[in-house]
Write a protein that holds these residues in place. Structure first.
Motif, PDB file in Angstrom:
ATOM      1  N   GLY A 201       0.935  -1.168  -0.044  1.00  0.00           N
ATOM      2  CA  GLY A 201       0.046  -0.110  -0.148  1.00  0.00           C
ATOM      3  C   GLY A 201       0.835   1.073  -0.045  1.00  0.00           C
ATOM      4  O   GLY A 201       0.365   2.203  -0.643  1.00  0.00           O
ATOM      5  N   ARG A 202       1.775   1.169   0.736  1.00  0.00           N
ATOM      6  CA  ARG A 202       2.783   2.437   0.581  1.00  0.00           C
ATOM      7  C   ARG A 202       3.634   2.550  -0.753  1.00  0.00           C
ATOM      8  O   ARG A 202       3.522   3.880  -1.215  1.00  0.00           O
ATOM      9  N   VAL A 203       3.639   1.574  -1.518  1.00  0.00           N
ATOM     10  CA  VAL A 203       4.126   1.685  -2.825  1.00  0.00           C
ATOM     11  C   VAL A 203       3.147   2.266  -3.775  1.00  0.00           C
ATOM     12  O   VAL A 203       3.431   3.163  -4.485  1.00  0.00           O
ATOM     13  N   LEU A 204       1.820   2.029  -3.696  1.00  0.00           N
ATOM     14  CA  LEU A 204       0.718   2.594  -4.241  1.00  0.00           C
ATOM     15  C   LEU A 204       0.850   4.269  -4.071  1.00  0.00           C
ATOM     16  O   LEU A 204       0.637   4.654  -4.900  1.00  0.00           O
ATOM     17  N   VAL A 205       0.788   4.503  -2.799  1.00  0.00           N
ATOM     18  CA  VAL A 205       0.792   6.169  -2.516  1.00  0.00           C
ATOM     19  C   VAL A 205       1.869   6.749  -3.115  1.00  0.00           C
ATOM     20  O   VAL A 205       1.910   7.617  -3.653  1.00  0.00           O
ATOM     21  N   ALA A 206       3.229   5.878  -3.220  1.00  0.00           N
ATOM     22  CA  ALA A 206       4.474   6.730  -3.935  1.00  0.00           C
ATOM     23  C   ALA A 206       4.102   6.760  -5.276  1.00  0.00           C
ATOM     24  O   ALA A 206       4.377   7.668  -5.876  1.00  0.00           O
ATOM     25  N   ILE A 207       3.407   5.765  -5.896  1.00  0.00           N
ATOM     26  CA  ILE A 207       3.186   5.728  -7.318  1.00  0.00           C
ATOM     27  C   ILE A 207       2.011   6.801  -7.766  1.00  0.00           C
ATOM     28  O   ILE A 207       2.280   7.533  -8.552  1.00  0.00           O
ATOM     29  N   ARG A 208       1.025   7.151  -6.790  1.00  0.00           N
ATOM     30  CA  ARG A 208       0.143   8.295  -6.782  1.00  0.00           C
ATOM     31  C   ARG A 208       0.752   9.488  -6.733  1.00  0.00           C
ATOM     32  O   ARG A 208       0.470  10.515  -7.411  1.00  0.00           O
ATOM     33  N   GLU A 209       1.925   9.913  -5.820  1.00  0.00           N
ATOM     34  CA  GLU A 209       2.276  10.967  -5.590  1.00  0.00           C
ATOM     35  C   GLU A 209       3.607  11.154  -6.784  1.00  0.00           C
ATOM     36  O   GLU A 209       3.491  12.345  -7.430  1.00  0.00           O
ATOM     37  N   ASN A 210       4.252  10.199  -7.154  1.00  0.00           N
ATOM     38  CA  ASN A 210       5.252  10.607  -8.467  1.00  0.00           C
ATOM     39  C   ASN A 210       5.653   9.157  -8.933  1.00  0.00           C
ATOM     40  O   ASN A 210       6.364   8.487  -8.395  1.00  0.00           O
ATOM     41  N   GLU A 211       5.025   8.731  -9.954  1.00  0.00           N
ATOM     42  CA  GLU A 211       5.273   7.515 -10.693  1.00  0.00           C
ATOM     43  C   GLU A 211       6.380   7.460 -11.261  1.00  0.00           C
ATOM     44  O   GLU A 211       6.971   6.305 -11.253  1.00  0.00           O
ATOM     45  N   VAL A 212       6.931   8.180 -11.872  1.00  0.00           N
ATOM     46  CA  VAL A 212       8.264   8.292 -12.534  1.00  0.00           C
ATOM     47  C   VAL A 212       9.469   8.239 -11.306  1.00  0.00           C
ATOM     48  O   VAL A 212      10.292   7.288 -11.611  1.00  0.00           O
TER      49      VAL A 212
ATOM     50  N   LYS B 159       0.084  -1.591  -9.893  1.00  0.00           N
ATOM     51  CA  LYS B 159      -1.424  -1.044 -10.388  1.00  0.00           C
ATOM     52  C   LYS B 159      -2.240  -2.401 -10.828  1.00  0.00           C
ATOM     53  O   LYS B 159      -3.280  -2.066 -10.612  1.00  0.00           O
ATOM     54  N   VAL B 160      -1.934  -3.243 -11.481  1.00  0.00           N
ATOM     55  CA  VAL B 160      -2.712  -4.413 -11.792  1.00  0.00           C
ATOM     56  C   VAL B 160      -3.139  -5.021 -10.609  1.00  0.00           C
ATOM     57  O   VAL B 160      -4.257  -5.444 -10.425  1.00  0.00           O
ATOM     58  N   ILE B 161      -2.315  -5.088  -9.527  1.00  0.00           N
ATOM     59  CA  ILE B 161      -2.809  -5.890  -8.356  1.00  0.00           C
ATOM     60  C   ILE B 161      -3.849  -4.962  -7.642  1.00  0.00           C
ATOM     61  O   ILE B 161      -4.827  -5.675  -7.179  1.00  0.00           O
ATOM     62  N   VAL B 162      -3.739  -3.647  -7.572  1.00  0.00           N
ATOM     63  CA  VAL B 162      -4.827  -2.835  -6.903  1.00  0.00           C
ATOM     64  C   VAL B 162      -5.947  -2.863  -7.654  1.00  0.00           C
ATOM     65  O   VAL B 162      -7.146  -2.863  -7.263  1.00  0.00           O
ATOM     66  N   ASN B 163      -5.886  -3.022  -9.088  1.00  0.00           N
ATOM     67  CA  ASN B 163      -7.156  -3.069 -10.063  1.00  0.00           C
ATOM     68  C   ASN B 163      -7.883  -4.282  -9.623  1.00  0.00           C
ATOM     69  O   ASN B 163      -9.033  -4.585  -9.542  1.00  0.00           O
ATOM     70  N   VAL B 164      -6.891  -5.456  -9.566  1.00  0.00           N
ATOM     71  CA  VAL B 164      -7.764  -6.803  -9.216  1.00  0.00           C
ATOM     72  C   VAL B 164      -8.265  -6.693  -7.656  1.00  0.00           C
ATOM     73  O   VAL B 164      -9.471  -7.147  -7.964  1.00  0.00           O
ATOM     74  N   VAL B 165      -7.728  -6.220  -6.762  1.00  0.00           N
ATOM     75  CA  VAL B 165      -8.087  -6.340  -5.385  1.00  0.00           C
ATOM     76  C   VAL B 165      -9.492  -5.358  -5.628  1.00  0.00           C
ATOM     77  O   VAL B 165     -10.686  -5.719  -4.928  1.00  0.00           O
ATOM     78  N   ALA B 166      -9.630  -4.137  -6.197  1.00  0.00           N
ATOM     79  CA  ALA B 166     -10.742  -3.322  -6.238  1.00  0.00           C
ATOM     80  C   ALA B 166     -11.940  -3.927  -6.874  1.00  0.00           C
ATOM     81  O   ALA B 166     -12.874  -3.736  -6.767  1.00  0.00           O
ATOM     82  N   GLY B 167     -11.615  -4.594  -8.063  1.00  0.00           N
ATOM     83  CA  GLY B 167     -12.640  -5.346  -8.777  1.00  0.00           C
ATOM     84  C   GLY B 167     -13.435  -6.289  -8.098  1.00  0.00           C
ATOM     85  O   GLY B 167     -14.477  -6.408  -8.177  1.00  0.00           O
ATOM     86  N   ILE B 168     -12.380  -7.215  -7.190  1.00  0.00           N
ATOM     87  CA  ILE B 168     -13.107  -8.126  -6.672  1.00  0.00           C
ATOM     88  C   ILE B 168     -14.110  -7.707  -5.452  1.00  0.00           C
ATOM     89  O   ILE B 168     -15.268  -8.265  -5.336  1.00  0.00           O
ATOM     90  N   PHE B 169     -13.865  -6.688  -4.582  1.00  0.00           N
ATOM     91  CA  PHE B 169     -14.662  -5.952  -3.896  1.00  0.00           C
ATOM     92  C   PHE B 169     -15.812  -5.414  -4.310  1.00  0.00           C
ATOM     93  O   PHE B 169     -16.954  -5.248  -3.635  1.00  0.00           O
ATOM     94  N   ALA B 170     -15.580  -4.770  -5.560  1.00  0.00           N
ATOM     95  CA  ALA B 170     -16.929  -4.077  -6.314  1.00  0.00           C
ATOM     96  C   ALA B 170     -17.760  -5.269  -6.460  1.00  0.00           C
ATOM     97  O   ALA B 170     -19.082  -5.066  -6.611  1.00  0.00           O
TER      98      ALA B 170
END
Length: 325
Positions: A172-183, A196-207
Motif C-alpha cells: 500500500g505504501r508503494v501505491l501511495v508513492a506511485i500516486r505521488e510520483n510515478e516516475v 497497478k494491476v494488483i490494486v485493480n484486481v483487489v478493487a474489482g473483487i470487492f466491487a
C-alpha cells in the motif's frame, strides 16, 4: 467504535423497515466506494467503468438464484466464487492492456467495457431478460430485513479492516508513492504496472462482492447495474468523503444515500423537489467548494491547525514565563 455501536443498536431503537433498507444500501455502497477509493485515492488511477464489476456480481448472483433452489446458500457461495473469478480475470486483463499507458486511456477503456457488458446484458435476453430484468428469490437469512441489515454491516466492517490492512502494508505504501510520483517510484526499481494491476484486481473483487449484496437487497436485477451512474456515485462518495481515506468513502456513501432519500421524500411536500437531481447537484457543488479535500480531509486540516495553534500558544507562554524568572 462509538459509531459502530450506534449502528448495531439502531434497529432496536427505531423499528422502521424503511430505515433498515436505507442503511443497508449505505453499507453496500460504502464497500463499493472503498473499492473505488483504492484506485482513485491510493493509486491515482481514474476509472469510469468500475460498475462493470458491480454488475458482474449482481447478475451472477441473480442468475444462480434463478436457476437453483433459493432455499439453500449454495447458490450464494457459487455466485461469490464465480464473481471472484470473473472479476479477477477481467480486471487483470484490462490492467495489463491499459495500465502501462496514461490514466485517461484506462478510464476510457473501462467506460467502453462497462458499456459493452451493458449491451451484452440487453441483447442476451434468454439469460438476462434484457433491460426488463427479472426477480428472484433469496435464502431465508437474506429475506429478513433485520438480519440482512447486520449482514451488510458486518460485510462493510470486514471490508474496511481488510482494505485498511492492505493500504497500510508495504504494498500500500508503494501505491501511495506511485500516486505521488510515478516516475520516481519506477526509478527506485518498483514495477509500477504490476502494482497497478494488483490494486485493480483487489478493487474489482470487492466491487463484485458489493454487487452481489446489492442484488440480494433488491431481489431484482436489470442492466442499470452496469450504468455509468453507479460509477459516478462511487466517485462522488469518494470525493465528498475524502479521497485516499477509506473512512471517507463510508461517510460519503452515507451522505449521498441519505441526501437522495431525503430529497426524493421532499417531492411529496412540494412539486419543485420532483427535480431533486438539481438540488443534489447543488449540494455536491457546495460540498466541493467548502470541503475541497473532502470531509475527512477538512477535519484533518482543522485538527492540524488546532495543534499548531496550541503549540504556538504553549511556546509563547513558556517564553513569557522564562522572561519573568
Amino acid at each position: 467504535m462509538c459509531v459502530l455501536l450506534v449502528l448495531i443498536a439502531l434497529p432496536f431503537l427505531y423499528d422502521s423497515r424503511t430505515l433498515l433498507i436505507l442503511f443497508s444500501q449505505v453499507f453496500i455502497f460504502a464497500v463499493f466506494a472503498m473499492s473505488y477509493d483504492l484506485l482513485l485515492g491510493y493509486t491515482g488511477v481514474v476509472s469510469f467503468g468500475h460498475a462493470m464489476f458491480f454488475g458482474i456480481g449482481a447478475y451472477t448472483l441473480a442468475i444462480f438464484m434463478r436457476r437453483m433452489d433459493e432455499s439453500t446458500m449454495a447458490g450464494v457461495f457459487l455466485a461469490a466464487l464465480v464473481t471472484l473469478m470473473l472479476s479477477m480475470i477481467l480486471s487483470f486483463t484490462i490492467g495489463m492492456l491499459t495500465l502501462r499507458l496514461k490514466s485517461h486511456y484506462f478510464a476510457m477503456l473501462t467506460l467502453a467495457v462497462a458499456g459493452l457488458l451493458m449491451v451484452v446484458a440487453e441483447k442476451w435476453r434468454s439469460l438476462t431478460m434484457g433491460n426488463d430484468g427479472f426477480t428472484f428469490m433469496v435464502p431465508d437469512p437474506f429475506r429478513d430485513r433485520l438480519s440482512f441489515y447486520f449482514i451488510s454491516l458486518l460485510f462493510m466492517v470486514i471490508t474496511y479492516f481488510c482494505l485498511q490492512r492492505f493500504t497500510e502494508s508495504p504494498l500500500g505504501r508503494v501505491l501511495v508513492a506511485i500516486r505521488e510520483n510515478e516516475v520516481r517510484a519506477e526509478s527506485l526499481g518498483y514495477r509500477v504496472l504490476y502494482y497497478k494491476v494488483i490494486v485493480n484486481v483487489v478493487a474489482g473483487i470487492f466491487a463484485g462482492f458489493s454487487g452481489i449484496l446489492y442484488a440480494v437487497s433488491l431481489r431484482f436485477v436489470n442492466t442499470s447495474v452496469f450504468s455509468t451512474e453507479i460509477t459516478l456515485d462511487a466517485l462522488l462518495m469518494t470525493i465528498i468523503g475524502g479521497v485516499g481515506t477509506l473512512i471517507g468513502a463510508i461517510i460519503g456513501s452515507g451522505l449521498i444515500e441519505l441526501a437522495k432519500h431525503g430529497l426524493m421524500g421532499l417531492a411529496k411536500v412540494h412539486w419543485i423537489f420532483e427535480r431533486w437531481m438539481i438540488f443534489f447537484g447543488i449540494v455536491y457543488i457546495l460540498a466541493v467548494m467548502f470541503f475541497p479535500k473532502g470531509i475527512v480531509g477538512a477535519l484533518g486540516q482543522w485538527r492540524d491547525r488546532r495543534k499548531r495553534k496550541q503549540t504556538v500558544v504553549h511556546s509563547v507562554a513558556k517564553t513569557q514565563y522564562e522572561k519573568t524568572l
